[in-house]
Design a protein around this motif. Structure first.
Motif, PDB file in Angstrom:
ATOM      1  N   ASP A 127     -28.377  -7.121  31.047  1.00 43.70           N
ATOM      2  CA  ASP A 127     -27.672  -7.207  30.009  1.00 43.70           C
ATOM      3  C   ASP A 127     -26.356  -6.800  30.275  1.00 43.70           C
ATOM      4  O   ASP A 127     -26.157  -5.697  30.508  1.00 43.70           O
ATOM      5  CB  ASP A 127     -28.209  -6.371  28.978  1.00 43.70           C
ATOM      6  CG  ASP A 127     -27.680  -6.101  27.653  1.00 43.70           C
ATOM      7  OD1 ASP A 127     -26.447  -6.183  27.580  1.00 43.70           O
ATOM      8  OD2 ASP A 127     -28.421  -6.210  26.612  1.00 43.70           O
ATOM      9  N   SER A 159     -21.234  -9.207  27.768  1.00 40.34           N
ATOM     10  CA  SER A 159     -21.617  -8.802  26.201  1.00 40.34           C
ATOM     11  C   SER A 159     -20.317  -8.432  25.417  1.00 40.34           C
ATOM     12  O   SER A 159     -20.391  -7.436  24.741  1.00 40.34           O
ATOM     13  CB  SER A 159     -22.630  -7.628  26.017  1.00 40.34           C
ATOM     14  OG  SER A 159     -23.706  -8.138  26.862  1.00 40.34           O
ATOM     15  N   ASN A 180     -17.757  -9.125  22.063  1.00 31.75           N
ATOM     16  CA  ASN A 180     -17.861  -9.570  20.585  1.00 31.75           C
ATOM     17  C   ASN A 180     -16.876 -10.787  20.152  1.00 31.75           C
ATOM     18  O   ASN A 180     -16.021 -11.005  20.487  1.00 31.75           O
ATOM     19  CB  ASN A 180     -17.470  -8.023  19.951  1.00 31.75           C
ATOM     20  CG  ASN A 180     -18.190  -6.883  20.413  1.00 31.75           C
ATOM     21  OD1 ASN A 180     -19.674  -7.021  20.694  1.00 31.75           O
ATOM     22  ND2 ASN A 180     -17.467  -5.895  20.439  1.00 31.75           N
ATOM     23  N   HIS A 204     -15.019  -4.851  29.318  1.00 22.91           N
ATOM     24  CA  HIS A 204     -16.145  -6.166  29.214  1.00 22.91           C
ATOM     25  C   HIS A 204     -15.895  -6.828  30.805  1.00 22.91           C
ATOM     26  O   HIS A 204     -16.867  -7.015  31.352  1.00 22.91           O
ATOM     27  CB  HIS A 204     -16.005  -7.159  28.295  1.00 22.91           C
ATOM     28  CG  HIS A 204     -16.085  -6.693  26.933  1.00 22.91           C
ATOM     29  ND1 HIS A 204     -15.271  -6.625  25.795  1.00 22.91           N
ATOM     30  CD2 HIS A 204     -17.212  -6.074  26.328  1.00 22.91           C
ATOM     31  CE1 HIS A 204     -15.943  -6.102  24.765  1.00 22.91           C
ATOM     32  NE2 HIS A 204     -17.033  -5.811  24.971  1.00 22.91           N
ATOM     33  N   HIS A 250     -25.293 -10.238  25.604  1.00 19.54           N
ATOM     34  CA  HIS A 250     -25.675  -9.739  24.364  1.00 19.54           C
ATOM     35  C   HIS A 250     -24.527  -9.815  23.561  1.00 19.54           C
ATOM     36  O   HIS A 250     -24.057  -8.540  23.383  1.00 19.54           O
ATOM     37  CB  HIS A 250     -26.494  -8.504  24.684  1.00 19.54           C
ATOM     38  CG  HIS A 250     -26.951  -7.629  23.339  1.00 19.54           C
ATOM     39  ND1 HIS A 250     -28.378  -7.909  22.850  1.00 19.54           N
ATOM     40  CD2 HIS A 250     -26.698  -6.935  22.508  1.00 19.54           C
ATOM     41  CE1 HIS A 250     -28.460  -7.254  21.970  1.00 19.54           C
ATOM     42  NE2 HIS A 250     -27.578  -6.628  21.636  1.00 19.54           N
ATOM     43  N   TYR A 302     -26.478  -1.831  14.960  1.00 18.85           N
ATOM     44  CA  TYR A 302     -26.407  -1.862  16.574  1.00 18.85           C
ATOM     45  C   TYR A 302     -27.829  -1.581  16.898  1.00 18.85           C
ATOM     46  O   TYR A 302     -28.377  -2.092  17.831  1.00 18.85           O
ATOM     47  CB  TYR A 302     -25.363  -1.284  16.745  1.00 18.85           C
ATOM     48  CG  TYR A 302     -24.805  -1.403  18.417  1.00 18.85           C
ATOM     49  CD1 TYR A 302     -24.803  -2.558  19.088  1.00 18.85           C
ATOM     50  CD2 TYR A 302     -24.597  -0.526  19.132  1.00 18.85           C
ATOM     51  CE1 TYR A 302     -24.716  -3.104  20.257  1.00 18.85           C
ATOM     52  CE2 TYR A 302     -24.007  -0.471  20.681  1.00 18.85           C
ATOM     53  CZ  TYR A 302     -24.023  -1.962  20.947  1.00 18.85           C
ATOM     54  OH  TYR A 302     -23.715  -2.109  22.400  1.00 18.85           O
ATOM     55  N   ASP A 361     -30.752  -3.281  19.145  1.00 20.52           N
ATOM     56  CA  ASP A 361     -31.172  -3.222  20.258  1.00 20.52           C
ATOM     57  C   ASP A 361     -32.555  -2.716  20.561  1.00 20.52           C
ATOM     58  O   ASP A 361     -33.074  -3.113  21.468  1.00 20.52           O
ATOM     59  CB  ASP A 361     -30.300  -1.819  21.093  1.00 20.52           C
ATOM     60  CG  ASP A 361     -29.266  -2.342  21.678  1.00 20.52           C
ATOM     61  OD1 ASP A 361     -29.547  -3.384  22.629  1.00 20.52           O
ATOM     62  OD2 ASP A 361     -28.318  -1.793  21.884  1.00 20.52           O
ATOM     63  N   GLN A 377     -20.961   4.497  25.523  1.00 21.71           N
ATOM     64  CA  GLN A 377     -22.087   4.435  24.986  1.00 21.71           C
ATOM     65  C   GLN A 377     -23.454   4.922  25.224  1.00 21.71           C
ATOM     66  O   GLN A 377     -24.451   4.507  24.947  1.00 21.71           O
ATOM     67  CB  GLN A 377     -22.329   2.782  24.970  1.00 21.71           C
ATOM     68  CG  GLN A 377     -21.255   1.963  24.333  1.00 21.71           C
ATOM     69  CD  GLN A 377     -21.661   0.378  24.135  1.00 21.71           C
ATOM     70  OE1 GLN A 377     -22.654   0.130  23.604  1.00 21.71           O
ATOM     71  NE2 GLN A 377     -20.770  -0.398  23.988  1.00 21.71           N
TER      72      GLN A 377
END
Ligand code: ARG
Length: 591
Positions: free
Chosen positions: A122, A125, A127, A136, A162, A317, A321, A345
């Motif tokens: 993953d 991802s 936004n 990113h 994602h 969120y 997940d 994160q």
């Protein structure tokens, strides 16, 4: 081909059994690369750690092991040093036969995984309707390299994007879209609203200023959730617009991804909460549904909840997940799930991993890993910004790398008195510029922050992409000069190693499998970069000391030695090419 390390491990295992009985079968020989060439190539540290268990002096243990160790086809007679280190030096004849085998294998001797897994990576991802930022970019570059390495081992990798394509912000965006492009909702299949980020800002401003608009936005969220046709269409138009912009970056960087955004899991969220309810873990707290976490507390020392249903009934969120995790295990059949995001994160992942485990949703054979990375800093050591203080746009950043690479190339061409065609220049500049950005990112231990410096990453010297590409080009140059067809060199030649620098290079080449096996487990691509950097350096030393095409003084040059050295050059180039390709970097034949 079994790597040297694994061959040695198997021999030690036999020796342990022969020396001390079946009890010691499977003992870790604690083999590592020797830290100093004067101690040989590998070193076993096992004797020290077995002393207590066996009630013997480490040196005596080492002696017994060595007496039972059958490795004369691989190594010189082992030496025992200090308290009981066993030092091993590889035999040139062994190196020669291994290199010959490596040369004739399209995988350069790297075996496929014995137990291929279904792996989800993953990564990237971004936004929707927001800027794809340098974080990113890091996720994209690191995730892609990890996926490439796992694919190379034969794992069945699902590369998942994602994307953040769901949430209350869409209410505001859709309401604004209705105001400014009403026709788009009924006619367009695609929409060109230009800069989506600017659009987002304007929508946000409108939202903050006007209460009636806020209410409209909220209703749009409800309509979106309920699947109202025109609202859904507006949402799709916005996603499509973002997707096109992201794709530009993916195309430039040669990134392959399957989009499966947060919205995909929307229908599965209610079941997450219901099933959590059944486990008894779910607690109602100030109207929200949550799970209290072990080992996480707030400043006051109170246990921290992970909210899975907000008091307004919405999901978040973490709920998404959890749903995604279940889907990836049950439907995708994944046994290893890797998440590549910034280390900011980390607690999010630790938290929902914990809830999944406690809920019993994580079968024993499934491994879930967060692969965190640090920040990208500007040359001032602060979060990277443009000179005007704005966030850096990825397109601009990549463009600048290519432009600078072209400038450097033009300067070098002038210095070398070369003229080249426009197409050549453009291609080299693009490969060098983009490789430099990727390599600068991957060559750092991903856990640390790194300073983004065009000057450093584009330098021809040091641990940079241009340095690596140059080593590759150098070999191709040798081939052109000697009119060598590298494809057939291996057919007639045998590797014969005589000089020190040649042996050093050979040993390094043979470590490829060990290095890649390491990255397959610890997911640290910088270890592959280090390996390639060392390889380029060792190759350059070899090339300085060992004549390849003809002897330095013009005397007769042994043909078999010439062929052998050409094979070593070719093998170096192939290893560089393979290694770089696993980092997502392509090579050029001339630069
Ligand atoms: N969209 C998120 C962000 O930009 C990253 C998503 C990472 N993947 C995940 N399964 N949470 O921060």
């Amino acid at each position: 081909m079994t790597s040297t390390l694994n061959q040695l491990k198997a021999r030690f295992d036999k020796a342990f059994t022969a020396a001390f009985g079946a009890d010691l079968t499977g003992t870790d020989p604690m083999l590592v690369l020797a830290t100093n060439p004067k101690f040989g190539d590998y070193q076993s540290n096992a004797a020290m750690s077995l002393a207590k268990k066996l009630g013997m002096k480490p040196r005596d243990i080492a002696l017994r092991v060595v007496e039972n160790l059958e490795i004369s086809d691989i190594c010189q007679p082992p030496e025992i040093a200090g308290p009981g280190f066993i030092n091993l030096t590889l035999k040139p004849a062994y190196l020669e036969s291994q290199l010959t085998a490596m040369q004739s294998d399209s995988r350069l001797g790297v075996p496929l995984a014995e137990n291929p897994q279904r792996v989800v990576v993953d990564f990237s991802s971004p936004n929707i309707a927001k800027e794809m930022h340098v974080g990113h970019l890091r996720s994209t570059i690191i995730g892609d390299s990890i996926a490439r390495i796992l694919e190379f081992f034969g794992h069945d990798v699902l590369r998942l994007n994602h994307v953040g394509d769901w949430g209350t912000q869409f209410g505001m965006l859709i309401a604004y879209l209705r105001e400014v492009y009403p026709e788009a909702l009924t006619t367009a299949n695609a929409l060109d609203i230009g800069d989506l980020v600017a659009f987002y800002k304007k929508a946000k401003q409108r939202f903050d200023e006007d209460e009636i608009f806020q209410e409209t936005a909220r209703q749009e969220v409800v309509k979106l959730q309920a699947g109202a046709e025109d609202t859904r269409r507006a949402w799709q138009l916005l996603c499509e617009q973002s997707r096109r912009e992201f794709q530009v970056i993916y195309d430039w960087l040669d990134i392959n991804l399957t989009e499966r955004g947060e919205s995909f899991y929307n229908p599965l969220l209610a079941a997450v909460v219901e099933d959590l309810e059944k486990t008894g873990l779910l607690v109602e707290n100030q109207g929200a549904k949550c799970v209290f976490l072990d080992g996480f507390s707030n400043k006051e020392g109170e246990p921290l909840p992970l909210i899975v249903k907000k008091s307004d009934g919405g999901y978040n969120y973490a709920t998404t997940d959890l749903a995604a995790l279940r889907y990836r295990i049950e439907k995708d059949g994944a046994t290893r799930i890797i998440y590549v995001t910034d280390s900011g994160q980390s607690s999010h992942f630790a938290q929902f991993f914990q809830v999944a485990k406690r809920a019993g949703w994580l079968p024993e054979n499934v491994e879930i890993v967060h692969v965190p990375f640090g920040l990208v800093l500007g040359e001032d050591g602060k979060k990277i910004k443009t000179r005007a203080g704005d966030t850096v746009r990825l397109k601009d950043l990549l463009n600048e790398a290519i432009e600078r690479a072209e400038k450097d190339l033009q300067t070098r061409l002038k210095e070398e008195g070369r003229t080249e065609e426009e197409g050549f220049i453009k291609n080299v500049a693009k490969v060098v510029g983009l490789s430099a950005v990727k390599y600068a990112d991957l060559s750092q231990n991903r856990n640390s922050n790194y300073i983004f410096s065009f000057d450093k990453m584009l330098a021809l010297q040091g641990n940079t992409a241009p340095y690596m590409l140059y080593a590759y080009v150098r070999v191709q140059g040798i081939g052109r000069k000697g009119e060598i067809d590298f494809d057939t060199v291996g057919d007639e030649a045998k590797v014969v190693l005589t000089e020190e620098s040649e042996l050093t290079l050979a040993k390094h080449l043979l470590q490829l499998t060990e290095i890649l096996n390491g990255v397959e487990i610890d997911l640290l691509p910088h270890r592959l970069c280090e390996y390639l950097f060392e390889l380029s350096k060792k190759f350059n030393q070899f090339y300085e000391q060992c004549p390849v095409l003809k002897s330095k003084d013009g005397s007769a040059f042994d043909e078999s030695q010439r062929m052998s050295r050409l094979m070593v050059c070719d093998l170096t180039a192939k290893t560089l090419k393979l290694g770089l390709s696993l980092l997502g970097i392509s090579v050029v034949d001339r630069m």
